[in-house]
Design a protein around this motif. Structure first.
Motif, PDB file in Angstrom:
ATOM      1  N   ASP A 174       0.823  -1.207   0.000  1.00  0.00           N
ATOM      2  CA  ASP A 174       0.000   0.000   0.000  1.00  0.00           C
ATOM      3  C   ASP A 174       0.862   1.263   0.000  1.00  0.00           C
ATOM      4  O   ASP A 174       0.570   2.220  -0.718  1.00  0.00           O
ATOM      5  CB  ASP A 174      -0.941   0.011   1.210  1.00  0.00           C
ATOM      6  CG  ASP A 174      -2.035  -1.041   1.098  1.00  0.00           C
ATOM      7  OD1 ASP A 174      -2.281  -1.541  -0.021  1.00  0.00           O
ATOM      8  OD2 ASP A 174      -2.651  -1.368   2.141  1.00  0.00           O
ATOM      9  N   SER A 175       1.933   1.251   0.795  1.00  0.00           N
ATOM     10  CA  SER A 175       2.792   2.437   0.842  1.00  0.00           C
ATOM     11  C   SER A 175       3.527   2.621  -0.483  1.00  0.00           C
ATOM     12  O   SER A 175       3.711   3.752  -0.944  1.00  0.00           O
ATOM     13  CB  SER A 175       3.773   2.361   2.004  1.00  0.00           C
ATOM     14  OG  SER A 175       4.693   1.307   1.820  1.00  0.00           O
ATOM     15  N   ASP A 176       3.942   1.521  -1.118  1.00  0.00           N
ATOM     16  CA  ASP A 176       4.578   1.618  -2.435  1.00  0.00           C
ATOM     17  C   ASP A 176       3.600   2.178  -3.466  1.00  0.00           C
ATOM     18  O   ASP A 176       3.950   3.056  -4.260  1.00  0.00           O
ATOM     19  CB  ASP A 176       5.088   0.254  -2.906  1.00  0.00           C
ATOM     20  CG  ASP A 176       6.318  -0.220  -2.139  1.00  0.00           C
ATOM     21  OD1 ASP A 176       6.910   0.602  -1.403  1.00  0.00           O
ATOM     22  OD2 ASP A 176       6.663  -1.407  -2.274  1.00  0.00           O
ATOM     23  N   ALA A 177       2.372   1.670  -3.442  1.00  0.00           N
ATOM     24  CA  ALA A 177       1.359   2.151  -4.387  1.00  0.00           C
ATOM     25  C   ALA A 177       1.083   3.629  -4.160  1.00  0.00           C
ATOM     26  O   ALA A 177       0.968   4.412  -5.114  1.00  0.00           O
ATOM     27  CB  ALA A 177       0.071   1.339  -4.237  1.00  0.00           C
ATOM     28  N   ARG A 178       0.994   4.034  -2.879  1.00  0.00           N
ATOM     29  CA  ARG A 178       0.745   5.440  -2.569  1.00  0.00           C
ATOM     30  C   ARG A 178       1.897   6.304  -3.071  1.00  0.00           C
ATOM     31  O   ARG A 178       1.676   7.368  -3.660  1.00  0.00           O
ATOM     32  CB  ARG A 178       0.555   5.613  -1.066  1.00  0.00           C
ATOM     33  CG  ARG A 178       0.243   7.045  -0.645  1.00  0.00           C
ATOM     34  CD  ARG A 178      -0.007   7.159   0.839  1.00  0.00           C
ATOM     35  NE  ARG A 178      -1.160   6.399   1.269  1.00  0.00           N
ATOM     36  CZ  ARG A 178      -2.420   6.823   1.182  1.00  0.00           C
ATOM     37  NH1 ARG A 178      -2.671   7.997   0.662  1.00  0.00           N
ATOM     38  NH2 ARG A 178      -3.408   6.082   1.606  1.00  0.00           N
ATOM     39  N   ALA A 179       3.137   5.865  -2.869  1.00  0.00           N
ATOM     40  CA  ALA A 179       4.297   6.639  -3.306  1.00  0.00           C
ATOM     41  C   ALA A 179       4.316   6.782  -4.831  1.00  0.00           C
ATOM     42  O   ALA A 179       4.587   7.870  -5.357  1.00  0.00           O
ATOM     43  CB  ALA A 179       5.579   5.978  -2.821  1.00  0.00           C
ATOM     44  N   ILE A 180       4.011   5.719  -5.526  1.00  0.00           N
ATOM     45  CA  ILE A 180       3.992   5.761  -6.993  1.00  0.00           C
ATOM     46  C   ILE A 180       2.906   6.715  -7.474  1.00  0.00           C
ATOM     47  O   ILE A 180       3.128   7.570  -8.344  1.00  0.00           O
ATOM     48  CB  ILE A 180       3.790   4.350  -7.574  1.00  0.00           C
ATOM     49  CG1 ILE A 180       5.035   3.508  -7.322  1.00  0.00           C
ATOM     50  CG2 ILE A 180       3.468   4.413  -9.066  1.00  0.00           C
ATOM     51  CD1 ILE A 180       4.842   2.030  -7.604  1.00  0.00           C
ATOM     52  N   LEU A 181       1.709   6.589  -6.903  1.00  0.00           N
ATOM     53  CA  LEU A 181       0.603   7.457  -7.314  1.00  0.00           C
ATOM     54  C   LEU A 181       0.882   8.917  -6.989  1.00  0.00           C
ATOM     55  O   LEU A 181       0.564   9.805  -7.786  1.00  0.00           O
ATOM     56  CB  LEU A 181      -0.695   6.993  -6.660  1.00  0.00           C
ATOM     57  CG  LEU A 181      -1.279   5.686  -7.191  1.00  0.00           C
ATOM     58  CD1 LEU A 181      -2.449   5.230  -6.323  1.00  0.00           C
ATOM     59  CD2 LEU A 181      -1.714   5.827  -8.637  1.00  0.00           C
ATOM     60  N   GLN A 182       1.481   9.173  -5.840  1.00  0.00           N
ATOM     61  CA  GLN A 182       1.788  10.563  -5.483  1.00  0.00           C
ATOM     62  C   GLN A 182       2.868  11.137  -6.401  1.00  0.00           C
ATOM     63  O   GLN A 182       2.823  12.311  -6.752  1.00  0.00           O
ATOM     64  CB  GLN A 182       2.187  10.656  -4.015  1.00  0.00           C
ATOM     65  CG  GLN A 182       0.990  10.504  -3.093  1.00  0.00           C
ATOM     66  CD  GLN A 182       1.349  10.478  -1.618  1.00  0.00           C
ATOM     67  OE1 GLN A 182       2.473  10.147  -1.248  1.00  0.00           O
ATOM     68  NE2 GLN A 182       0.373  10.806  -0.786  1.00  0.00           N
ATOM     69  N   GLY A 183       3.828  10.317  -6.796  1.00  0.00           N
ATOM     70  CA  GLY A 183       4.829  10.761  -7.759  1.00  0.00           C
ATOM     71  C   GLY A 183       4.204  11.105  -9.105  1.00  0.00           C
ATOM     72  O   GLY A 183       4.532  12.134  -9.716  1.00  0.00           O
ATOM     73  N   GLU A 184       3.308  10.242  -9.568  1.00  0.00           N
ATOM     74  CA  GLU A 184       2.600  10.504 -10.824  1.00  0.00           C
ATOM     75  C   GLU A 184       1.745  11.763 -10.714  1.00  0.00           C
ATOM     76  O   GLU A 184       1.667  12.557 -11.649  1.00  0.00           O
ATOM     77  CB  GLU A 184       1.721   9.307 -11.204  1.00  0.00           C
ATOM     78  CG  GLU A 184       2.489   8.100 -11.663  1.00  0.00           C
ATOM     79  CD  GLU A 184       3.203   8.324 -12.975  1.00  0.00           C
ATOM     80  OE1 GLU A 184       2.640   8.967 -13.879  1.00  0.00           O
ATOM     81  OE2 GLU A 184       4.354   7.869 -13.085  1.00  0.00           O
ATOM     82  N   LEU A 185       1.108  11.947  -9.569  1.00  0.00           N
ATOM     83  CA  LEU A 185       0.273  13.130  -9.348  1.00  0.00           C
ATOM     84  C   LEU A 185       1.125  14.390  -9.404  1.00  0.00           C
ATOM     85  O   LEU A 185       0.738  15.385 -10.048  1.00  0.00           O
ATOM     86  CB  LEU A 185      -0.446  13.017  -7.999  1.00  0.00           C
ATOM     87  CG  LEU A 185      -1.326  14.201  -7.596  1.00  0.00           C
ATOM     88  CD1 LEU A 185      -2.469  14.378  -8.578  1.00  0.00           C
ATOM     89  CD2 LEU A 185      -1.863  14.011  -6.186  1.00  0.00           C
ATOM     90  N   ALA A 186       2.291  14.376  -8.758  1.00  0.00           N
ATOM     91  CA  ALA A 186       3.169  15.550  -8.768  1.00  0.00           C
ATOM     92  C   ALA A 186       3.628  15.877 -10.189  1.00  0.00           C
ATOM     93  O   ALA A 186       3.632  17.046 -10.595  1.00  0.00           O
ATOM     94  CB  ALA A 186       4.373  15.309  -7.857  1.00  0.00           C
TER      95      ALA A 186
END
Length: 172
Positions: free
Chosen positions: A91-103
């Motif tokens: 979950d934390s990996d998925a969140r980090a990836i999604l937040q990177g894409e969002l930025a």
């Protein structure tokens, strides 16, 4: 003369064209090996051809079609859950990836909006001579901005669907 020769030779060539071996059906499998088909009790397929497509569903997978709700644009089924800490890491990996894409998407959207300049982008030297190029570039910028806004909204929805971050979850 040539037509007559072709018409006379055509009946002689027809048996050669249809000289395929017999195809046998063994349950959901097909074979043209007569000895193994007889050993397994397979039945010959009558009339027509058989097309074999390799690489079907993985073993144990259901061959049933997807549910109508899944095809109509409903949310995809969630990924299988792992146990305890492994799932939190996922979950934390998925969140980090999604937040990177969002930025990245937000940064690109800001660049596009700056270039778009509220519908009046700066004209280049070529666009001064060719007004149609300016109109096309303006429309392209507007479409790109709409696409990035949609992507950002989707990324935010995905982040909201994830469980709370591990730091937010109280440990028992």
């Amino acid at each position: 003369m040539k037509k007559l020769l072709v018409l006379l030779l055509l009946p002689l060539l027809a048996p050669l064209a249809s000289a395929q071996s017999t195809i046998y059906r063994c349950g959901n499998e097909y074979t043209n090996n007569a000895t193994s088909a007889k050993e397994r009790g397979c039945k010959p397929v009558e009339g027509g051809h058989v097309t074999v497509i390799h690489g079907g569903p993985p073993p144990g997978a259901s061959a049933a079609p997807a549910a109508p709700a899944a095809r109509s644009g409903a949310a995809p089924a969630p990924a299988p859950r792992a146990e305890g800490s492994a799932q939190r890491v996922r979950d934390s990996d998925a969140r980090a990836i999604l937040q990177g894409e969002l930025a990245k998407s937000q940064e690109r959207l800001a660049q596009l909006e700056l270039e778009y300049n509220n519908g009046s982008p700066e004209r280049s030297a070529l666009e001064l001579r060719n007004p149609q190029g300016y109109i096309e570039r303006t429309a392209s910028l507007k479409a790109q901005i709409a696409r990035y806004q949609s992507d950002i909204a989707g990324l935010r929805r995905e982040i909201a669907r994830l469980p709370a971050a591990a730091a937010d979850v109280p440990v028992n």
